[in-house]
Motif scaffolding. Structure first.
Motif, PDB file in Angstrom:
ATOM      1  N   LYS A 108       0.978  -1.170   0.057  1.00  0.00           N
ATOM      2  CA  LYS A 108      -0.098   0.141  -0.029  1.00  0.00           C
ATOM      3  C   LYS A 108       0.900   1.291   0.040  1.00  0.00           C
ATOM      4  O   LYS A 108       0.711   2.115  -0.774  1.00  0.00           O
ATOM      5  CB  LYS A 108      -0.934   0.151   1.218  1.00  0.00           C
ATOM      6  N   ARG A 109       1.888   1.317   0.756  1.00  0.00           N
ATOM      7  CA  ARG A 109       2.781   2.309   0.789  1.00  0.00           C
ATOM      8  C   ARG A 109       3.599   2.642  -0.399  1.00  0.00           C
ATOM      9  O   ARG A 109       3.732   3.687  -0.952  1.00  0.00           O
ATOM     10  CB  ARG A 109       3.991   2.423   1.937  1.00  0.00           C
ATOM     11  N   LEU A 110       3.873   1.368  -1.272  1.00  0.00           N
ATOM     12  CA  LEU A 110       4.560   1.654  -2.537  1.00  0.00           C
ATOM     13  C   LEU A 110       3.658   2.245  -3.377  1.00  0.00           C
ATOM     14  O   LEU A 110       4.157   2.973  -4.353  1.00  0.00           O
ATOM     15  CB  LEU A 110       4.969   0.053  -2.787  1.00  0.00           C
ATOM     16  N   GLU A 111       2.575   1.626  -3.400  1.00  0.00           N
ATOM     17  CA  GLU A 111       1.448   2.341  -4.442  1.00  0.00           C
ATOM     18  C   GLU A 111       1.057   3.579  -4.152  1.00  0.00           C
ATOM     19  O   GLU A 111       1.045   4.390  -5.159  1.00  0.00           O
ATOM     20  CB  GLU A 111       0.018   1.223  -4.282  1.00  0.00           C
ATOM     21  N   SER A 112       0.777   4.006  -2.832  1.00  0.00           N
ATOM     22  CA  SER A 112       0.416   5.368  -2.615  1.00  0.00           C
ATOM     23  C   SER A 112       1.820   6.437  -2.504  1.00  0.00           C
ATOM     24  O   SER A 112       1.440   7.575  -3.016  1.00  0.00           O
ATOM     25  CB  SER A 112      -0.205   5.454  -1.270  1.00  0.00           C
ATOM     26  N   GLY A 113       2.916   5.975  -2.612  1.00  0.00           N
ATOM     27  CA  GLY A 113       4.051   6.834  -2.175  1.00  0.00           C
ATOM     28  C   GLY A 113       4.083   7.618  -0.965  1.00  0.00           C
ATOM     29  O   GLY A 113       4.890   8.302  -0.912  1.00  0.00           O
ATOM     30  N   LYS A 114       3.218   7.140  -0.144  1.00  0.00           N
ATOM     31  CA  LYS A 114       3.242   7.706   1.120  1.00  0.00           C
ATOM     32  C   LYS A 114       3.846   7.130   2.263  1.00  0.00           C
ATOM     33  O   LYS A 114       3.428   5.995   2.530  1.00  0.00           O
ATOM     34  CB  LYS A 114       1.777   8.045   1.643  1.00  0.00           C
ATOM     35  N   GLY A 115       4.750   7.366   3.099  1.00  0.00           N
ATOM     36  CA  GLY A 115       5.682   6.738   3.834  1.00  0.00           C
ATOM     37  C   GLY A 115       6.748   5.850   3.386  1.00  0.00           C
ATOM     38  O   GLY A 115       6.546   5.496   2.542  1.00  0.00           O
ATOM     39  N   ASP A 116       7.486   5.331   4.339  1.00  0.00           N
ATOM     40  CA  ASP A 116       8.737   4.427   3.954  1.00  0.00           C
ATOM     41  C   ASP A 116       7.876   3.230   3.950  1.00  0.00           C
ATOM     42  O   ASP A 116       7.479   2.742   4.668  1.00  0.00           O
ATOM     43  CB  ASP A 116       9.786   4.595   5.197  1.00  0.00           C
ATOM     44  N   PRO A 117       8.234   2.576   2.691  1.00  0.00           N
ATOM     45  CA  PRO A 117       7.729   1.392   2.326  1.00  0.00           C
ATOM     46  C   PRO A 117       8.518   0.211   3.057  1.00  0.00           C
ATOM     47  O   PRO A 117       7.903  -0.983   3.177  1.00  0.00           O
ATOM     48  CB  PRO A 117       7.655   1.102   0.847  1.00  0.00           C
ATOM     49  N   THR A 118       9.532   0.444   3.502  1.00  0.00           N
ATOM     50  CA  THR A 118      10.328  -0.709   4.302  1.00  0.00           C
ATOM     51  C   THR A 118       9.882  -0.757   5.428  1.00  0.00           C
ATOM     52  O   THR A 118       9.935   0.063   6.428  1.00  0.00           O
ATOM     53  CB  THR A 118      11.530  -0.405   4.037  1.00  0.00           C
ATOM     54  N   VAL A 119       8.906  -1.784   5.859  1.00  0.00           N
ATOM     55  CA  VAL A 119       8.541  -2.189   7.153  1.00  0.00           C
ATOM     56  C   VAL A 119       9.580  -3.106   8.134  1.00  0.00           C
ATOM     57  O   VAL A 119       9.189  -2.879   9.487  1.00  0.00           O
ATOM     58  CB  VAL A 119       6.961  -2.857   7.231  1.00  0.00           C
ATOM     59  N   ALA A 120      10.387  -3.703   7.617  1.00  0.00           N
ATOM     60  CA  ALA A 120      11.376  -4.628   8.259  1.00  0.00           C
ATOM     61  C   ALA A 120      12.352  -5.130   7.283  1.00  0.00           C
ATOM     62  O   ALA A 120      12.488  -4.891   6.162  1.00  0.00           O
ATOM     63  CB  ALA A 120      10.441  -5.861   8.859  1.00  0.00           C
ATOM     64  N   SER A 121      13.509  -5.466   8.027  1.00  0.00           N
ATOM     65  CA  SER A 121      14.562  -6.091   7.170  1.00  0.00           C
ATOM     66  C   SER A 121      15.170  -7.208   8.035  1.00  0.00           C
ATOM     67  O   SER A 121      15.341  -7.014   9.339  1.00  0.00           O
ATOM     68  CB  SER A 121      15.444  -5.084   6.775  1.00  0.00           C
ATOM     69  N   ILE A 122      15.864  -8.183   7.469  1.00  0.00           N
ATOM     70  CA  ILE A 122      16.554  -9.276   8.288  1.00  0.00           C
ATOM     71  C   ILE A 122      17.631  -9.422   7.485  1.00  0.00           C
ATOM     72  O   ILE A 122      18.091  -9.368   6.350  1.00  0.00           O
ATOM     73  CB  ILE A 122      15.739 -10.470   8.549  1.00  0.00           C
ATOM     74  N   SER A 123      18.741 -10.063   8.284  1.00  0.00           N
ATOM     75  CA  SER A 123      19.971 -10.282   7.561  1.00  0.00           C
ATOM     76  C   SER A 123      20.480 -11.720   8.214  1.00  0.00           C
ATOM     77  O   SER A 123      19.919 -12.171   9.092  1.00  0.00           O
ATOM     78  CB  SER A 123      21.125  -9.314   7.971  1.00  0.00           C
ATOM     79  N   ASP A 124      21.095 -12.588   7.230  1.00  0.00           N
ATOM     80  CA  ASP A 124      21.317 -14.000   7.720  1.00  0.00           C
ATOM     81  C   ASP A 124      22.901 -14.009   7.696  1.00  0.00           C
ATOM     82  O   ASP A 124      23.409 -14.792   6.787  1.00  0.00           O
ATOM     83  CB  ASP A 124      20.601 -14.931   6.611  1.00  0.00           C
ATOM     84  N   GLY A 125      23.640 -13.197   8.422  1.00  0.00           N
ATOM     85  CA  GLY A 125      25.094 -13.227   8.447  1.00  0.00           C
ATOM     86  C   GLY A 125      25.624 -12.351   7.527  1.00  0.00           C
ATOM     87  O   GLY A 125      25.029 -11.486   7.023  1.00  0.00           O
ATOM     88  N   GLU A 126      26.953 -12.342   7.740  1.00  0.00           N
ATOM     89  CA  GLU A 126      27.823 -11.248   7.330  1.00  0.00           C
ATOM     90  C   GLU A 126      27.988 -11.540   5.682  1.00  0.00           C
ATOM     91  O   GLU A 126      28.577 -12.584   5.410  1.00  0.00           O
ATOM     92  CB  GLU A 126      29.042 -11.128   7.954  1.00  0.00           C
ATOM     93  N   ASP A 127      27.561 -10.657   4.937  1.00  0.00           N
ATOM     94  CA  ASP A 127      27.573 -10.469   3.395  1.00  0.00           C
ATOM     95  C   ASP A 127      27.106 -11.827   2.933  1.00  0.00           C
ATOM     96  O   ASP A 127      27.836 -12.510   2.143  1.00  0.00           O
ATOM     97  CB  ASP A 127      29.102 -10.264   2.833  1.00  0.00           C
ATOM     98  N   PRO A 128      25.917 -12.549   3.166  1.00  0.00           N
ATOM     99  CA  PRO A 128      25.316 -13.603   2.381  1.00  0.00           C
ATOM    100  C   PRO A 128      24.984 -13.629   1.061  1.00  0.00           C
ATOM    101  O   PRO A 128      25.103 -14.851   0.651  1.00  0.00           O
ATOM    102  CB  PRO A 128      24.112 -14.013   3.379  1.00  0.00           C
ATOM    103  N   MET A 129      25.050 -12.534   0.601  1.00  0.00           N
ATOM    104  CA  MET A 129      24.615 -12.309  -0.990  1.00  0.00           C
ATOM    105  C   MET A 129      23.241 -13.041  -1.118  1.00  0.00           C
ATOM    106  O   MET A 129      23.105 -13.895  -1.858  1.00  0.00           O
ATOM    107  CB  MET A 129      25.665 -12.855  -1.776  1.00  0.00           C
ATOM    108  N   SER A 130      22.311 -12.438  -0.455  1.00  0.00           N
ATOM    109  CA  SER A 130      20.848 -12.917  -0.662  1.00  0.00           C
ATOM    110  C   SER A 130      20.319 -12.491  -1.941  1.00  0.00           C
ATOM    111  O   SER A 130      20.631 -11.327  -2.351  1.00  0.00           O
ATOM    112  CB  SER A 130      19.876 -12.162   0.633  1.00  0.00           C
TER     113      SER A 130
END
Length: 148
Positions: free
Chosen positions: A39-61
């Protein structure tokens, strides 16, 4: 069709998938997996990133896919030579790791979702797979494999 909006995200996005309910876009972005609110991507309102995770140092997801029921997703970790299994229903926690060869990329489910297929550039030596290839440009049914 024309470009309506561009959104800058952290890292180097490679693969992405939309959750079955259409509410989140999950993006494999090098060091991170990002969760974007549609919804944020579509509206352009607010930061669309709601969370992030990492699985180790430089895993190249790099690439990911989501189960049909939206409960889990799988993400390739090219540098780690693994595929992580992440629980979407419970805090986006990695719950398992599948060892694979060098550079796992594509992740595709079978038609009924029972199997996950991937490709790797090189199989680990301890798998003892023969080092043979069929020459390019020849009929695979009749080509003779040669040792590399």
């Amino acid at each position: 069709m024309e470009l309506e909006r561009a959104v800058k995200v952290e890292g180097h996005p490679l693969g992405m998938a939309l959750t079955p309910n259409g509410k989140q876009l999950i993006v494999a972005s090098g060091h991170f997996v990002l969760f974007l609110d549609v919804k944020r991507l579509e509206s352009g309102k607010g930061d669309p990133t709601v969370a992030s995770i990492s699985d180790g140092e430089d895993p190249m997801s790099g690439y990911l896919n989501i189960t049909r029921d939206g409960k889990f997703f799988f993400v390739s970790k090219e540098a780690a030579r693994t595929i992580s299994v992440v629980d979407l229903e419970h805090d986006r926690k990695a719950i398992g790791t599948i060892p694979v060869g060098v550079g796992p990329i594509a992740l595709t489910f079978s038609k009924v979702g029972r199997y996950l297929y991937t490709s790797s550039l090189i199989a680990p030596p301890d798998w003892n797979w023969p080092k043979v290839c069929k020459p390019e440009g020849q009929d695979p049914a009749t080509a003779i494999a040669t040792k590399t």
